[in-house]
Design a protein around this motif. Structure first.
Motif, PDB file in Angstrom:
ATOM      1  N   ALA A  21      35.066  60.101  35.570  1.00  0.00           N
ATOM      2  CA  ALA A  21      36.266  60.939  35.567  1.00  0.00           C
ATOM      3  C   ALA A  21      36.045  62.421  35.253  1.00  0.00           C
ATOM      4  N   GLU A  22      34.877  62.778  34.745  1.00  0.00           N
ATOM      5  CA  GLU A  22      34.433  64.084  34.495  1.00  0.00           C
ATOM      6  C   GLU A  22      34.161  65.009  35.686  1.00  0.00           C
ATOM      7  N   LEU A  23      33.977  64.172  36.795  1.00  0.00           N
ATOM      8  CA  LEU A  23      33.959  65.015  38.047  1.00  0.00           C
ATOM      9  C   LEU A  23      34.786  65.829  38.318  1.00  0.00           C
ATOM     10  N   VAL A  24      36.169  65.579  37.968  1.00  0.00           N
ATOM     11  CA  VAL A  24      37.059  66.385  38.449  1.00  0.00           C
ATOM     12  C   VAL A  24      37.205  67.635  37.715  1.00  0.00           C
ATOM     13  N   ALA A  25      36.894  67.661  36.207  1.00  0.00           N
ATOM     14  CA  ALA A  25      36.704  68.977  35.676  1.00  0.00           C
ATOM     15  C   ALA A  25      35.484  69.755  36.136  1.00  0.00           C
ATOM     16  N   ALA A  26      34.529  69.233  36.374  1.00  0.00           N
ATOM     17  CA  ALA A  26      33.316  69.791  36.890  1.00  0.00           C
ATOM     18  C   ALA A  26      33.490  70.503  38.129  1.00  0.00           C
ATOM     19  N   LEU A  27      33.985  69.607  39.080  1.00  0.00           N
ATOM     20  CA  LEU A  27      34.416  70.523  40.500  1.00  0.00           C
ATOM     21  C   LEU A  27      35.503  71.464  40.382  1.00  0.00           C
ATOM     22  N   SER A  28      36.350  71.320  39.714  1.00  0.00           N
ATOM     23  CA  SER A  28      37.391  72.488  39.392  1.00  0.00           C
ATOM     24  C   SER A  28      36.709  73.530  38.744  1.00  0.00           C
TER      25      SER A  28
ATOM     26  N   GLN B  43      36.353  58.653  46.076  1.00  0.00           N
ATOM     27  CA  GLN B  43      37.155  59.544  46.799  1.00  0.00           C
ATOM     28  C   GLN B  43      38.539  59.271  46.349  1.00  0.00           C
ATOM     29  N   ALA B  44      38.753  58.053  45.752  1.00  0.00           N
ATOM     30  CA  ALA B  44      40.371  57.955  45.012  1.00  0.00           C
ATOM     31  C   ALA B  44      40.288  58.824  43.867  1.00  0.00           C
TER      32      ALA B  44
ATOM     33  N   ARG C 272      43.326  61.826  43.764  1.00  0.00           N
ATOM     34  CA  ARG C 272      44.392  61.801  42.979  1.00  0.00           C
ATOM     35  C   ARG C 272      44.331  63.023  42.185  1.00  0.00           C
ATOM     36  N   ALA C 273      43.203  63.898  42.078  1.00  0.00           N
ATOM     37  CA  ALA C 273      43.243  65.457  41.507  1.00  0.00           C
ATOM     38  C   ALA C 273      43.566  66.338  42.600  1.00  0.00           C
ATOM     39  N   GLY C 274      43.717  65.938  43.884  1.00  0.00           N
ATOM     40  CA  GLY C 274      44.107  67.122  44.792  1.00  0.00           C
ATOM     41  C   GLY C 274      42.730  67.834  45.099  1.00  0.00           C
ATOM     42  N   LEU C 275      41.603  67.256  45.050  1.00  0.00           N
ATOM     43  CA  LEU C 275      40.311  67.979  45.473  1.00  0.00           C
ATOM     44  C   LEU C 275      39.939  67.602  46.689  1.00  0.00           C
ATOM     45  N   ASP C 276      39.654  68.466  47.550  1.00  0.00           N
ATOM     46  CA  ASP C 276      39.327  68.080  49.020  1.00  0.00           C
ATOM     47  C   ASP C 276      37.929  68.674  49.152  1.00  0.00           C
ATOM     48  N   VAL C 277      36.769  67.752  49.152  1.00  0.00           N
ATOM     49  CA  VAL C 277      35.496  68.232  49.111  1.00  0.00           C
ATOM     50  C   VAL C 277      34.781  67.174  49.545  1.00  0.00           C
TER      51      VAL C 277
END
Length: 217
Positions: free
Chosen positions: A23-30, A52-53, A57-62
């Motif tokens: 789950a920490e990927l979201v913050a790292a990418l942000s 990918q899911a 969900r976090a709205g990150l397109d990468v």
């Protein structure tokens, strides 16, 4: 370097490395997308999980590269290298955050001729005693403000041409693949340090996490 730059393209690639779609990927990418310069970004996730899911969900397109089997860090780094084009390449683990200026200050040093540029590391929970103890055990010599004689320089970004000259990261090493690579470099290419290049490490706040980590090491 100038001949290798292409108009309109980022000069710095960031390879974000995850294991089992944490789950920490979201913050790292942000934190990477929040840098004040454009960067080329790719996620390398191994060991399964629906990354990918998670990012959708976090709205990150990468761009995401998923490898079903577990990769050690060297393997993930090499895949990220092959998947990016920017002339300079940095790496960020999923349990880390890039502070403001992390990309721009790196790139400034690379533009001035530095082959490798390191970052200092900060504790994500400075008021938590367990997190502070774990951080000092692991990163005492990567704190900002240390003298050149005392500092260990990791969290390194690289001029991409180094990998053509000195080979890739060792994919079989459980730990230390970056140390192994940097031992191949001549002294003049050892990492430049700058206390403005800072990475937050997401430290454990309960005792069980650090004990388990030390046991694995």
């Amino acid at each position: 370097v100038a001949k290798r730059l292409m108009a309109g393209r980022p000069e710095l690639a960031v390879v974000v490395i995850g294991f089992r779609a944490p789950a920490e990927l979201v913050a790292a990418l942000s934190s990477v997308f929040g840098q004040n310069i454009p960067v080329e970004v790719v996620v390398v996730n191994s060991g399964g999980g629906d990354v990918q899911a998670l990012l959708c969900r976090a709205g990150l397109d990468v761009r995401v590269i998923e490898v079903e089997q577990r990769l050690f860090a060297g393997g993930a780094r090499n895949i990220g290298l092959a998947a990016t084009q920017a002339p300079f390449v940095a790496f960020l683990a999923a349990d880390c955050l890039a502070c403001p200026g992390w990309a721009a200050v790196r790139l400034r040093h690379h533009r001035q001729g530095a082959a490798t540029v390191a970052s200092a590391i900060l504790n994500s929970h400075p008021r938590n005693l367990v997190a502070c103890a774990a951080h000092l055990v692991m990163y005492m010599r990567r704190l900002p403000g240390l003298s050149a004689e005392k500092a260990l320089r990791y969290g390194v970004s690289f001029d991409r041409t180094l990998f053509d000259r000195y080979g890739l990261f060792d994919e079989q090493m459980v730990l230390g693949e970056d140390t192994d690579f940097m031992t191949r470099l001549p002294e003049a290419m050892q990492p430049v340090g700058d206390p403005r290049i800072l990475t937050f490490h997401l430290n454990e706040t309960s005792l069980s996490g650090p004990l388990a980590a030390q046991s694995r090491r």
